[in-house]
Design a protein around this motif. Structure first.
Motif, mmCIF file in Angstrom:
data_model
loop_
_atom_site.group_PDB
_atom_site.id
_atom_site.type_symbol
_atom_site.label_atom_id
_atom_site.label_comp_id
_atom_site.label_asym_id
_atom_site.label_seq_id
_atom_site.Cartn_x
_atom_site.Cartn_y
_atom_site.Cartn_z
ATOM 1 N N ILE A 1 0.838 -1.192 0.000
ATOM 2 C CA ILE A 1 0.000 0.000 0.000
ATOM 3 C C ILE A 1 0.878 1.248 0.000
ATOM 4 O O ILE A 1 1.810 1.377 0.798
ATOM 5 N N ASP B 1 0.298 5.037 0.657
ATOM 6 C CA ASP B 1 -0.737 5.882 1.256
ATOM 7 C C ASP B 1 -0.326 7.353 1.146
ATOM 8 O O ASP B 1 0.509 7.844 1.910
ATOM 9 N N MET C 1 0.093 -1.580 10.165
ATOM 10 C CA MET C 1 0.123 -2.152 8.816
ATOM 11 C C MET C 1 1.208 -3.222 8.708
ATOM 12 O O MET C 1 1.015 -4.251 8.052
ATOM 13 N N TYR D 1 1.552 -6.029 5.673
ATOM 14 C CA TYR D 1 1.669 -5.161 4.504
ATOM 15 C C TYR D 1 3.031 -4.471 4.440
ATOM 16 O O TYR D 1 3.614 -4.121 5.479
ATOM 17 N N TYR E 1 4.196 -0.968 3.637
ATOM 18 C CA TYR E 1 3.390 0.251 3.718
ATOM 19 C C TYR E 1 4.264 1.485 3.551
ATOM 20 O O TYR E 1 5.182 1.740 4.328
ATOM 21 N N SER F 1 4.181 5.679 3.191
ATOM 22 C CA SER F 1 3.338 6.840 3.459
ATOM 23 C C SER F 1 4.158 8.105 3.237
ATOM 24 O O SER F 1 5.250 8.061 2.659
#
Length: 439
Positions: A408, A410, A420, A425, A427, A429
Motif C-alpha cells: 500500500i 498511502d 500495517m 503489509y 506500507y 506513506s
C-alpha cells in the motif's frame, strides 16, 4: 430581494441557492442551454453535499429559477452577482474575457439602483474596470461591489450559511448596507461583516488562498525531509500544531493540493506581482513545491518496482483532488495515473463521486470500479490519493487475501505504519518511514 446570478458553476449555483434559501427571489443565468434544462429537471451538474436537496427545495418553492434569458433576469434584479469563470491563462494570469462579455451584456438591462457584485475570483483592479465599463455603456455611475467567496469544496453549503466572515469591497456605505441586509441571516452569531475598498476585497481572496497553499507546501516539504532524516511528520505536526501561533489547519502532509482555486490563485497572484515589478519568490516557490509534491508517489512506486511496471496491476483509491467533491481539476491522482499508463501498467480506479468525470477524460484506458474490495482483487499494489472516509477502515484481512501483493502506498497517511506492518503489509506513506513485515 430580487437577485440575479450570472453563471451556474460551483460558486454561482451555491451562492444563488443559499440566497434563495433565506427567502430571496433568485434567478440563475447561464449560456449553456443543456445545463439550464438539466437544472430545471433537478439534475445538478456538480457533487456537493446537501446542494441537490437545497436546490430542489427552493426550486419547488419557486424562489430559485434557472434561465438562459439574461435580459429578463437582469431587469428586475436589485443585486446582480457575477460568478463567471476566470480560468488561468497561459501566462498564469486570470483570463477575464468571459467577465468582460457579461459586463457588456448586462449593461443595457440594469436598474439604476442595482448593485453589481463580483463573486468570481478576479485580479485586483477588476472592480474598477467593471465600474468604468458600466459607466461607458450606461452613461451613469453604477453601483459595483466586490464580495469574494471563501467556500471549501465539500463544505460549501456550511461555509456559506455559517461563514467565518463576510468581506465586501464598496465605494459607498449605501452599497455596503444592501449587502449587509442580504447577509444578515447568515451572521446571527456575530461573525464579522468586513467593509473595505474593492481593491482590498479582491486582494483578500488571493492572499487567503496563497497563505493556505503555503502551509500545505511547507508541511509537504518538511514531510519529505522527515523521511530522509528518520523522523515522523505526524509527530512533528503535533509538536508544532499545538503552538497557538501555528495551529493544525492545513498542516496535513500529502501528495499536493489541487482543485480550481489554490493552484490558479497562487499563480494569478504571482502574475499580478510581476506585472507591478515585484519578484514573487515565495509564491513561485509554493507552486513549485506543490507541483514537485504531485510526483512524490511516482518516485515511491518507481523505487518499489525498480521502475518496471509493465504487466503490473495497480489500484488507485481516490481521484478527486479532495474528499466530498467530484472535482478532478489539477488532482494529484491524475499525475500518477498518467505516469503509470506510460509505464505500461494496468490501472484500476475507484472513487465515491469522481468516476464519471475521470471516465469522460480517460475512456477505456482505465478500469473503473464501483466497489473498493473488487478494485484490489489481484492487484500488485494499492495507492491511496484522496482521504475519503470510505477508505479509513477497510477490511485489511480481506484485502490481504485478495491482493496479489500486499503493498500500500498511502498518499494521505490514513493508517498507522506499525499496525500495517503487523497486518503483513509493505506500507509506504508521506513523511514517515516505510515499513515491511520483513523488517
Amino acid at each position: 430581494m430580487k437577485i440575479a446570478v450570472v453563471g451556474t458553476g460551483y460558486v454561482g449555483l451555491v451562492t444563488g441557492t443559499c440566497f434563495a434559501d433565506t427567502g430571496n427571489d433568485v434567478t440563475c443565468i447561464d449560456i449553456d442551454q443543456k445545463k439550464i434544462d438539466n437544472l430545471n429537471k433537478g439534475i445538478i451538474p456538480i457533487y456537493e453535499p446537501g446542494l441537490t436537496e437545497m436546490v430542489l427545495h427552493n426550486y419547488e418553492a419557486q424562489r430559485l429559477h434557472f434561465t438562459t434569458d439574461l435580459p429578463a433576469a437582469i431587469k428586475p434584479a436589485e443585486v446582480v452577482y457575477l460568478a463567471v469563470g476566470t480560468p488561468q491563462g497561459e501566462d498564469g494570469a486570470a483570463n477575464l474575457s468571459a467577465m468582460w462579455a457579461v459586463v457588456e451584456a448586462i449593461s443595457p438591462h440594469l436598474r439604476d439602483d442595482a448593485v453589481v457584485v463580483t463573486k468570481s475570483t478576479v485580479p485586483v483592479g477588476t472592480n474598477e474596470r467593471i465600474y468604468s465599463m458600466l459607466k461607458d455603456f450606461t452613461g451613469r455611475n453604477c453601483h459595483v461591489a466586490s464580495n469574494p467567496e471563501f467556500l471549501k469544496e465539500g463544505a460549501a453549503i456550511e461555509d456559506f450559511m455559517k461563514p467565518d466572515r463576510v468581506v465586501v469591497g464598496v465605494r459607498d456605505e449605501e452599497d455596503a448596507e444592501v449587502l449587509r441586509q442580504l447577509y444578515k441571516p447568515f451572521l446571527r452569531t456575530e461573525k464579522p461583516f468586513l467593509v473595505m475598498s474593492p481593491q482590498s476585497a479582491e486582494m483578500t481572496k488571493y492572499v487567503a488562498n496563497a497563505l493556505l497553499s503555503t502551509k500545505i507546501s511547507f508541511i509537504n516539504e518538511m514531510a519529505n525531509l522527515c523521511e530522509k532524516m528518520g523522523g515522523d511528520i505526524n509527530d512533528v505536526r503535533r509538536g508544532i500544531g499545538h503552538d497557538s501561533r501555528i495551529g493544525f489547519a492545513f498542516l496535513f502532509p500529502g501528495v499536493g493540493y489541487g482543485g480550481s482555486c489554490f493552484p490558479k490563485d497562487v499563480r494569478a497572484l504571482a502574475a499580478m506581482a510581476e506585472e507591478h515589478g515585484t519578484v514573487p519568490q515565495m509564491l513561485r516557490s509554493v507552486d513549485e513545491v506543490n507541483e514537485r509534491q504531485k510526483t512524490v508517489m511516482i518516485d515511491k512506486v518507481k523505487t518499489h518496482f525498480d521502475g518496471k511496471l509493465e504487466g503490473k496491476t495497480i489500484t488507485v483509491w481516490g481521484l478527486a483532488f479532495k474528499p466530498r467533491t467530484d472535482d478532478i481539476r489539477e488532482a494529484p491522482a491524475l499525475v500518477l495515473i498518467d505516469w503509470m499508463l506510460e509505464q505500461g501498467a494496468t490501472v484500476r480506479v475507484q472513487d465515491p463521486e469522481a468516476l464519471e468525470k475521470v471516465k469522460a477524460d480517460y475512456g477505456d484506458k482505465l478500469t473503473y470500479c464501483e466497489r473498493r474490495m473488487g478494485s484490489v482483487d489481484g492487484a500488485d499494489a494499492l495507492v491511496i490519493m484522496t482521504e475519503w472516509k470510505d477508505y479509513h477502515s477497510p477490511d485489511f484481512a480481506e484485502m490481504y487475501q485478495l491482493m496479489a501483493s500486499p503493498v500500500i502506498f498511502d498518499g494521505r497517511n490514513l493508517y498507522e505504519p506499525e499496525r500495517m506492518k503487523r497486518r503483513g503489509y509493505t506500507y509506504h506513506s508521506i513523511g514517515r518511514p516505510t515499513v515491511s513485515p520483513s523488517d
